[in-house]
Motif scaffolding. Structure first.
Motif, PDB file in Angstrom:
ATOM      1  N   ASP A  21       1.211  -1.244  -0.309  1.00  0.00           N
ATOM      2  CA  ASP A  21       0.332  -0.306  -0.061  1.00  0.00           C
ATOM      3  C   ASP A  21       1.063   0.963   0.284  1.00  0.00           C
ATOM      4  O   ASP A  21       0.393   1.988  -0.749  1.00  0.00           O
ATOM      5  CB  ASP A  21      -1.350  -0.060   1.100  1.00  0.00           C
ATOM      6  CG  ASP A  21      -1.636  -1.512   1.169  1.00  0.00           C
ATOM      7  OD1 ASP A  21      -2.099  -1.577  -0.219  1.00  0.00           O
ATOM      8  OD2 ASP A  21      -2.834  -1.256   2.501  1.00  0.00           O
ATOM      9  N   VAL A  22       2.209   1.066   0.855  1.00  0.00           N
ATOM     10  CA  VAL A  22       2.832   2.333   1.428  1.00  0.00           C
ATOM     11  C   VAL A  22       3.458   2.613  -0.589  1.00  0.00           C
ATOM     12  O   VAL A  22       3.389   3.686  -0.990  1.00  0.00           O
ATOM     13  CB  VAL A  22       3.837   2.157   1.871  1.00  0.00           C
ATOM     14  CG1 VAL A  22       5.367   3.616   1.664  1.00  0.00           C
ATOM     15  CG2 VAL A  22       3.274   2.154   2.660  1.00  0.00           C
ATOM     16  N   LEU A  23       3.744   1.657  -1.565  1.00  0.00           N
ATOM     17  CA  LEU A  23       4.880   1.169  -2.891  1.00  0.00           C
ATOM     18  C   LEU A  23       2.955   2.475  -3.959  1.00  0.00           C
ATOM     19  O   LEU A  23       3.878   3.229  -4.291  1.00  0.00           O
ATOM     20  CB  LEU A  23       5.105   0.060  -3.042  1.00  0.00           C
ATOM     21  CG  LEU A  23       5.884  -0.120  -2.961  1.00  0.00           C
ATOM     22  CD1 LEU A  23       6.435  -1.392  -2.914  1.00  0.00           C
ATOM     23  CD2 LEU A  23       7.775   0.809  -2.864  1.00  0.00           C
ATOM     24  N   LEU A  24       2.150   1.507  -3.919  1.00  0.00           N
ATOM     25  CA  LEU A  24       1.776   2.290  -4.821  1.00  0.00           C
ATOM     26  C   LEU A  24       0.967   3.766  -3.668  1.00  0.00           C
ATOM     27  O   LEU A  24       0.133   4.502  -5.223  1.00  0.00           O
ATOM     28  CB  LEU A  24      -0.409   0.998  -4.064  1.00  0.00           C
ATOM     29  CG  LEU A  24      -0.250   0.137  -5.106  1.00  0.00           C
ATOM     30  CD1 LEU A  24      -1.529  -0.855  -4.690  1.00  0.00           C
ATOM     31  CD2 LEU A  24       0.130  -0.027  -6.351  1.00  0.00           C
ATOM     32  N   GLU A  25       0.854   3.830  -3.362  1.00  0.00           N
ATOM     33  CA  GLU A  25       0.072   5.063  -3.047  1.00  0.00           C
ATOM     34  C   GLU A  25       1.519   6.533  -3.278  1.00  0.00           C
ATOM     35  O   GLU A  25       1.340   7.322  -3.387  1.00  0.00           O
ATOM     36  CB  GLU A  25       0.624   5.462  -0.872  1.00  0.00           C
ATOM     37  CG  GLU A  25       0.398   6.736  -0.924  1.00  0.00           C
ATOM     38  CD  GLU A  25       0.153   6.993   0.720  1.00  0.00           C
ATOM     39  OE1 GLU A  25      -0.121   8.053   1.307  1.00  0.00           O
ATOM     40  OE2 GLU A  25       0.463   6.065   1.835  1.00  0.00           O
ATOM     41  N   ALA A  26       3.060   5.395  -3.241  1.00  0.00           N
ATOM     42  CA  ALA A  26       4.261   6.516  -3.237  1.00  0.00           C
ATOM     43  C   ALA A  26       4.286   6.359  -4.930  1.00  0.00           C
ATOM     44  O   ALA A  26       4.517   7.848  -5.867  1.00  0.00           O
ATOM     45  CB  ALA A  26       5.031   6.077  -3.641  1.00  0.00           C
ATOM     46  N   ILE A  27       3.347   5.520  -6.411  1.00  0.00           N
ATOM     47  CA  ILE A  27       3.637   5.681  -7.384  1.00  0.00           C
ATOM     48  C   ILE A  27       2.591   6.673  -7.412  1.00  0.00           C
ATOM     49  O   ILE A  27       2.581   7.362  -8.928  1.00  0.00           O
ATOM     50  CB  ILE A  27       3.020   4.430  -7.657  1.00  0.00           C
ATOM     51  CG1 ILE A  27       4.194   2.755  -7.318  1.00  0.00           C
ATOM     52  CG2 ILE A  27       3.079   4.085  -9.424  1.00  0.00           C
ATOM     53  CD1 ILE A  27       4.144   1.684  -8.227  1.00  0.00           C
ATOM     54  N   GLU A  28       1.341   6.728  -6.796  1.00  0.00           N
ATOM     55  CA  GLU A  28       0.431   7.197  -7.356  1.00  0.00           C
ATOM     56  C   GLU A  28       1.016   9.032  -7.140  1.00  0.00           C
ATOM     57  O   GLU A  28       0.171  10.161  -8.443  1.00  0.00           O
ATOM     58  CB  GLU A  28      -0.509   7.301  -6.846  1.00  0.00           C
ATOM     59  CG  GLU A  28      -1.801   5.733  -6.866  1.00  0.00           C
ATOM     60  CD  GLU A  28      -2.780   5.372  -5.769  1.00  0.00           C
ATOM     61  OE1 GLU A  28      -3.415   6.568  -4.729  1.00  0.00           O
ATOM     62  OE2 GLU A  28      -3.280   4.734  -5.633  1.00  0.00           O
ATOM     63  N   THR A  29       1.625   9.063  -6.026  1.00  0.00           N
ATOM     64  CA  THR A  29       1.890  10.834  -6.235  1.00  0.00           C
ATOM     65  C   THR A  29       3.252  10.671  -7.209  1.00  0.00           C
ATOM     66  O   THR A  29       2.526  11.806  -7.979  1.00  0.00           O
ATOM     67  CB  THR A  29       2.221  10.577  -4.666  1.00  0.00           C
ATOM     68  OG1 THR A  29       1.763  10.129  -3.562  1.00  0.00           O
ATOM     69  CG2 THR A  29       3.303  12.016  -4.249  1.00  0.00           C
ATOM     70  N   ALA A  30       3.482   9.944  -7.189  1.00  0.00           N
ATOM     71  CA  ALA A  30       4.700   9.791  -8.867  1.00  0.00           C
ATOM     72  C   ALA A  30       3.595  10.661  -9.642  1.00  0.00           C
ATOM     73  O   ALA A  30       4.552  11.104 -10.588  1.00  0.00           O
ATOM     74  CB  ALA A  30       5.830   9.298  -9.116  1.00  0.00           C
ATOM     75  N   LEU A  31       2.933  10.082 -10.082  1.00  0.00           N
ATOM     76  CA  LEU A  31       2.285   9.603 -11.707  1.00  0.00           C
ATOM     77  C   LEU A  31       2.019  11.082 -11.177  1.00  0.00           C
ATOM     78  O   LEU A  31       1.430  11.393 -12.802  1.00  0.00           O
ATOM     79  CB  LEU A  31       1.202   8.492 -11.696  1.00  0.00           C
ATOM     80  CG  LEU A  31       2.154   7.358 -11.742  1.00  0.00           C
ATOM     81  CD1 LEU A  31       0.549   6.129 -11.956  1.00  0.00           C
ATOM     82  CD2 LEU A  31       2.179   7.172 -13.125  1.00  0.00           C
ATOM     83  N   VAL A  32       1.110  11.611 -10.459  1.00  0.00           N
ATOM     84  CA  VAL A  32       0.305  13.026 -10.939  1.00  0.00           C
ATOM     85  C   VAL A  32       1.811  14.093 -11.058  1.00  0.00           C
ATOM     86  O   VAL A  32       1.164  14.742 -11.818  1.00  0.00           O
ATOM     87  CB  VAL A  32       0.213  13.449  -9.356  1.00  0.00           C
ATOM     88  CG1 VAL A  32      -0.512  14.811  -9.357  1.00  0.00           C
ATOM     89  CG2 VAL A  32      -1.278  12.626  -8.951  1.00  0.00           C
TER      90      VAL A  32
END
Length: 412
Positions: A21-32
């Protein structure tokens, strides 16, 4: 991004301990950030990653308002109702704006984020691992030299041995394995920084803990260490068991234990002395190998006045004052060393001389008063010059005697 990538995140969570979940959250922030940069968008967007299929979608988020002032973050009520009649003023409308080729960008960005997070996690693991080893002994391999610094290979990371922590005159060769004392472990932008030492007193202490089983068992305790790395050290030890000689335990059979430590420290000389709660005894022990006649403690000034035989004076002081200096560091007392002949030259009846001088001075003052009175009488009743002269001579003689006694008292 695809299902295999999501499965890879599951594997990373198991192997590296990094939450999916931490990785997915970090990926989402980077994709924005990637979306706004690559597509020049100023919209308020949200990234959604399907944890099951790995599908990535981009949504533009706009607030429903009466009059639109900022098209990047607002949408009119009429337009919102055209999407869904349930929208009212103040609601947030999400409109999918996923670009056609965003999957490639998403996969690239996600890979970078995951790799970065893995590196950070590994750094944290290394930091936690070596933070626990502060003030402990470690073994490393000399990897390379950088300016005057030496970089030590610790396996997963490097440790730094700066010039200030190197033993003067000790030669270091690439590939050589050496024992080091961990002084400090801190974090930097490039990962954990491990500062190690070859000069710290703690290194001597830890080496003896390895060589002397009685220390490991708690029968012998190292109470204090004073060290001038590469030259000479002093170590004070005590025993909790009256049947165990703490000094003998550290020296070992035929000096084998202490010699093993000496070999690790570039043949540094090591004096092992017995600790004592009595500072007089402890200071005397600390001056080993010199013999001590007596120790007088001045608690107010924290000074220990030590008397040694004349032929032991140079040994007690040591080369360039090293023995006395290390004894002072070990005990915490300022050590003032005198030879025995200096003390013997001082009179034993110093107090008696002082008392006699005080009494004579008082008698002189009394005699002077009586002489003055007699002189006044002699001036009125036919003064006798011979008597007056004799009186003055006697006063002068007594004054000289008092001065001589006072001088001797001060000198002694």
């Amino acid at each position: 991004m695809n299902l295999e990538f999501i499965q890879a995140l599951d594997d990373i969570e198991k192997d590296k301990g990094i939450s999916k979940d931490v990785l997915l959250e970090a990926i989402e922030t980077a994709l924005v950030s990637a979306y706004k940069k690559d597509f020049g968008s100023k919209d308020n967007v949200r990234i959604e990653i399907s944890a099951e299929a790995g599908e990535v979608k981009v949504f533009s988020r706009k607030e429903v308002v009466e009059d639109v002032e900022n098209e990047n973050s607002e949408i009119s009520l009429t337009e919102a109702e055209g999407i869904d009649s349930k929208y009212t003023l103040g609601d947030i409308v999400e409109i999918e704006v996923t670009p056609a080729n965003f999957g490639r960008i998403a996969a690239q960005t996600a890979k970078q984020v995951v790799m970065q997070r893995i590196r950070e996690a590994e750094r944290d693991v290394i930091f936690d691992q070596y933070k626990e080893k502060e003030d402990e002994l470690i073994t490393g391999t000399i990897q390379r030299f950088h300016n005057d610094n030496i970089l030590i290979d610790m396996g997963k990371t490097e440790a730094l041995l700066p010039p200030s922590e190197q033993i003067a005159g000790e030669r270091y060769e690439i590939g050589e394995r050496i024992k080091l004392y961990v002084v400090e472990v801190s974090t930097t932008n490039k990962g954990p920084r491990i500062l190690v030492s070859r000069t710290h007193p703690g290194l001597l202490k830890r080496l003896f803990e390895i060589e002397v089983p009685e220390i490991f068992q708690g029968l012998v305790e190292i109470k204090a260490v004073a060290r001038e790395a590469g030259q000479r050290s002093k170590m004070a030890v005590s025993s909790s068991d009256t049947q165990v000689d703490p000094v003998g335990a550290c020296v070992g059979p035929k000096g084998m234990r202490v010699q093993a430590v000496v070999n690790q420290l570039n043949n540094e000389k090591i004096d092992i002395v017995k600790w004592d709660d009595d500072p007089e005894v402890f200071v005397g022990n600390a001056l080993n190998p010199a013999e001590v006649v007596s120790v007088d403690i001045n608690k107010s000034d924290k000074i220990a006045e030590v008397v040694v035989p004349d032929f032991q004076l140079s040994l007690a002081i040591g080369k360039e004052g090293q023995n006395a200096r290390l004894a002072a560091k070990l005990t915490g007392w300022k050590v003032d060393i005198k030879k025995e002949s200096e003390i013997e030259a001082e009179p034993d009846n110093l107090e008696e001389i002082e008392a006699n001088a005080s009494e004579l001075k008082a008698n002189l003052e009394k005699f002077e008063e009586e002489a003055e009175a007699a002189e006044e009488i002699s001036e009125t009743v036919n003064p006798d010059d011979d008597v007056e002269e004799a009186t003055e001579d006697l006063i002068e003689e007594m004054s000289e005697e008092v001065e001589e006694l006072e001088k001797n008292t001060k000198e002694n």
